[in-house]
Design a protein around this motif. Structure first.
Motif, PDB file in Angstrom:
ATOM      1  N   GLU A 333       0.976  -1.069  -0.199  1.00  0.00           N
ATOM      2  CA  GLU A 333       0.212   0.264  -0.131  1.00  0.00           C
ATOM      3  C   GLU A 333       0.144   1.114   0.107  1.00  0.00           C
ATOM      4  N   ARG A 334       1.880   1.317   0.826  1.00  0.00           N
ATOM      5  CA  ARG A 334       2.776   2.431   0.342  1.00  0.00           C
ATOM      6  C   ARG A 334       3.441   2.384  -0.787  1.00  0.00           C
ATOM      7  N   MET A 335       3.626   1.265  -1.475  1.00  0.00           N
ATOM      8  CA  MET A 335       4.515   1.319  -2.423  1.00  0.00           C
ATOM      9  C   MET A 335       3.343   2.336  -3.967  1.00  0.00           C
ATOM     10  N   ILE A 336       1.865   1.463  -3.288  1.00  0.00           N
ATOM     11  CA  ILE A 336       1.073   1.403  -3.934  1.00  0.00           C
ATOM     12  C   ILE A 336       0.805   3.404  -4.039  1.00  0.00           C
ATOM     13  N   THR A 337       1.147   4.526  -2.955  1.00  0.00           N
ATOM     14  CA  THR A 337       1.023   5.815  -2.822  1.00  0.00           C
ATOM     15  C   THR A 337       2.136   6.438  -2.934  1.00  0.00           C
ATOM     16  N   MET A 338       3.121   5.225  -3.242  1.00  0.00           N
ATOM     17  CA  MET A 338       3.843   6.115  -3.653  1.00  0.00           C
ATOM     18  C   MET A 338       4.051   7.021  -4.942  1.00  0.00           C
ATOM     19  N   ASN A 339       4.220   5.806  -5.987  1.00  0.00           N
ATOM     20  CA  ASN A 339       4.480   5.849  -6.994  1.00  0.00           C
ATOM     21  C   ASN A 339       3.010   6.688  -7.726  1.00  0.00           C
ATOM     22  N   VAL A 340       2.607   6.234  -6.842  1.00  0.00           N
ATOM     23  CA  VAL A 340       0.504   7.492  -7.571  1.00  0.00           C
ATOM     24  C   VAL A 340       0.928   9.159  -7.134  1.00  0.00           C
ATOM     25  N   GLU A 341       1.643   9.284  -6.386  1.00  0.00           N
ATOM     26  CA  GLU A 341       2.617  10.194  -5.806  1.00  0.00           C
ATOM     27  C   GLU A 341       3.760  11.091  -7.093  1.00  0.00           C
ATOM     28  N   ARG A 342       4.770  10.329  -7.616  1.00  0.00           N
ATOM     29  CA  ARG A 342       5.094  10.418  -8.384  1.00  0.00           C
ATOM     30  C   ARG A 342       4.683  10.420  -9.568  1.00  0.00           C
ATOM     31  N   ALA A 343       3.877   9.463  -9.636  1.00  0.00           N
ATOM     32  CA  ALA A 343       2.880  10.133 -10.852  1.00  0.00           C
ATOM     33  C   ALA A 343       2.405  11.703 -11.249  1.00  0.00           C
ATOM     34  N   LEU A 344       2.115  11.607 -10.265  1.00  0.00           N
ATOM     35  CA  LEU A 344       0.606  13.504  -9.943  1.00  0.00           C
ATOM     36  C   LEU A 344       1.801  14.643  -9.765  1.00  0.00           C
ATOM     37  N   ASP A 345       3.104  14.319  -9.329  1.00  0.00           N
ATOM     38  CA  ASP A 345       3.914  15.044  -9.302  1.00  0.00           C
ATOM     39  C   ASP A 345       4.641  15.475 -11.033  1.00  0.00           C
ATOM     40  N   ALA A 346       4.528  14.570 -11.730  1.00  0.00           N
ATOM     41  CA  ALA A 346       5.420  14.546 -12.740  1.00  0.00           C
ATOM     42  C   ALA A 346       4.157  15.426 -13.924  1.00  0.00           C
ATOM     43  N   LEU A 347       2.959  15.427 -13.206  1.00  0.00           N
ATOM     44  CA  LEU A 347       1.794  16.339 -14.469  1.00  0.00           C
ATOM     45  C   LEU A 347       1.935  17.863 -13.970  1.00  0.00           C
ATOM     46  N   GLU A 348       2.646  18.017 -12.247  1.00  0.00           N
ATOM     47  CA  GLU A 348       2.309  19.355 -12.254  1.00  0.00           C
ATOM     48  C   GLU A 348       2.991  19.876 -13.175  1.00  0.00           C
TER      49      GLU A 348
END
Length: 372
Positions: A333-348
């Motif tokens: 679950e922590r890995m999922i959260t971390m990867n989603v955050e990385r993805a969303l950061d790339a959109l900014e």
């Protein structure tokens, strides 16, 4: 009707149109080919169309049509049929991959219905044909998967041909070809991981499982569809890079969620038996993380039971409890959260349209917090 629902309808219509065009070809060969069409239609009526959605929004992300009242209207949309066709081709490719995947894993069901090879097996039994029904089903299922692969390529070619001799059409073809190599290699890495795990040092098991995720699923589920759509729109290198930086970590999160569902998902929701990945012996990131913290006796139990096709309900439950006690669920679950955050950061601040950034952010939540 929402844009997402309209897109799904357009993709389904293109799939139906393509199958309508192939139907007389099969019929002219022989009436016995009818199951190919019937099973293809049944199989292609379902699904969340994630790959089609990411393909469309990859294209829209570089088109600059923010604020258009009807994103599927005529204004500035002369290339839309090509994009919808490419998105539909990705769904045919995905269907082929699932048919082959169910054969490799000896899965009986898909989306709560019999897997394709089981449908052919049933056809054999109901017609009282001679020979081994199971072998007939497996052989026929393999051929159906191959046919869907052929059709996906035909549909993709028809779609990009609409664009003529353009650089963006050639770039999209390069992405499509690379995707097919990646996922085939990734599928092989998956079965190697299941067979060769005793030779893999414990400290390398997580790395091996993560590599399978990247090539078997993450790239072809999200990154490649985004890159194909963006290429059709004439994306710049900066735009493609931003979409890849978004798509790959989100694809990893997508598959990590799938791994959890494969062990702990509700069979009535997932359409697969409870603990299916345990019966199939999947050496996933979840299993690698669990083995890192389990005591030797529990680790031996996992290794002995994982992949046993005769596992009963009590043994599946015991494996689930062992994995749960290891803390691996929380780690995933922590890995999922971390990867989603990385993805969303790339959109900014990415050089993409605002509407597309909003849509992709919404899709990120959808693929990472799903129950099936």
């Amino acid at each position: 009707m929402s844009a997402g629902a309209r897109l799904v309808d357009l993709v389904q219509a293109r799939i139906d149109e393509f199958l309508d065009q192939r139907s007389p070809i099969l019929a002219a060969i022989a009436d016995d080919t009818a199951p190919f069409e019937r099973f293809s239609r049944d199989f292609l009526r379902f699904g969340k169309r994630y790959r089609a959605r990411f393909c469309y929004w990859g294209w829209q992300a570089v088109q600059g049509f923010d604020g258009v009242d009807d994103p599927f209207g005529d204004a500035g949309r002369r290339d839309l049929p090509a994009v919808i066709g490419a998105a539909a081709a990705l769904e045919l490719f995905h269907a082929a991959a699932l048919v082959h995947d169910d054969l490799i894993d000896a899965s009986d069901t898909r989306r709560g219905m019999p897997a394709a090879h089981r449908l052919f097996e049933r056809e054999h039994r109901e017609r009282n044909w001679v020979g081994d029904a199971t072998r007939f089903g497996m052989s026929s299922g393999l051929l159906l998967g191959d046919l869907l692969l052929v059709w996906s390529d035909e549909l993709f070619a028809e779609s990009i041909d609409r664009l003529g001799d353009r650089d963006d059409a050639r770039a999209a073809r390069v992405e499509f070809n690379r995707m097919r190599t990646d996922v085939t290699a990734g599928q092989y890495l998956d079965i190697v991981a299941e067979a060769a795990w005793p030779d893999v040092p414990d400290e390398q098991a997580l790395e091996v499982a993560e590599r399978v995720i990247v090539y078997k699923s993450a790239k072809y589920s999200i990154e490649a569809p985004l890159a194909i759509g963006a290429s059709l729109g004439g994306a710049s290198m900066a735009q493609l890079s931003a979409l890849r930086d978004f798509g790959l970590p989100l694809g990893v999160a997508f598959q990590l969620r799938d791994d959890l569902l494969g062990v702990f998902g509700d069979s009535e929701v997932t359409g697969k038996p409870a603990g299916d990945d345990l019966i199939e012996g999947k050496r996933t990131v979840l299993i690698a993380l669990a083995r890192q913290t389990l005591p030797p006796s529990a680790k031996r139990t996992v290794d002995e039971l994982l992949g046993d096709p005769e596992l009963d309900g009590d043994q599946v439950q015991a494996l689930q409890e062992t994995i749960r006690a290891s803390g691996a669920i929380d780690a995933v679950e922590r890995m999922i959260t971390m990867n989603v955050e990385r993805a969303l950061d790339a959109l900014e601040d990415a050089p993409l349209t605002a509407d597309a950034r909003d849509a992709l952010s919404s899709l990120a939540d959808s693929v990472s917090v799903r129950t099936a």
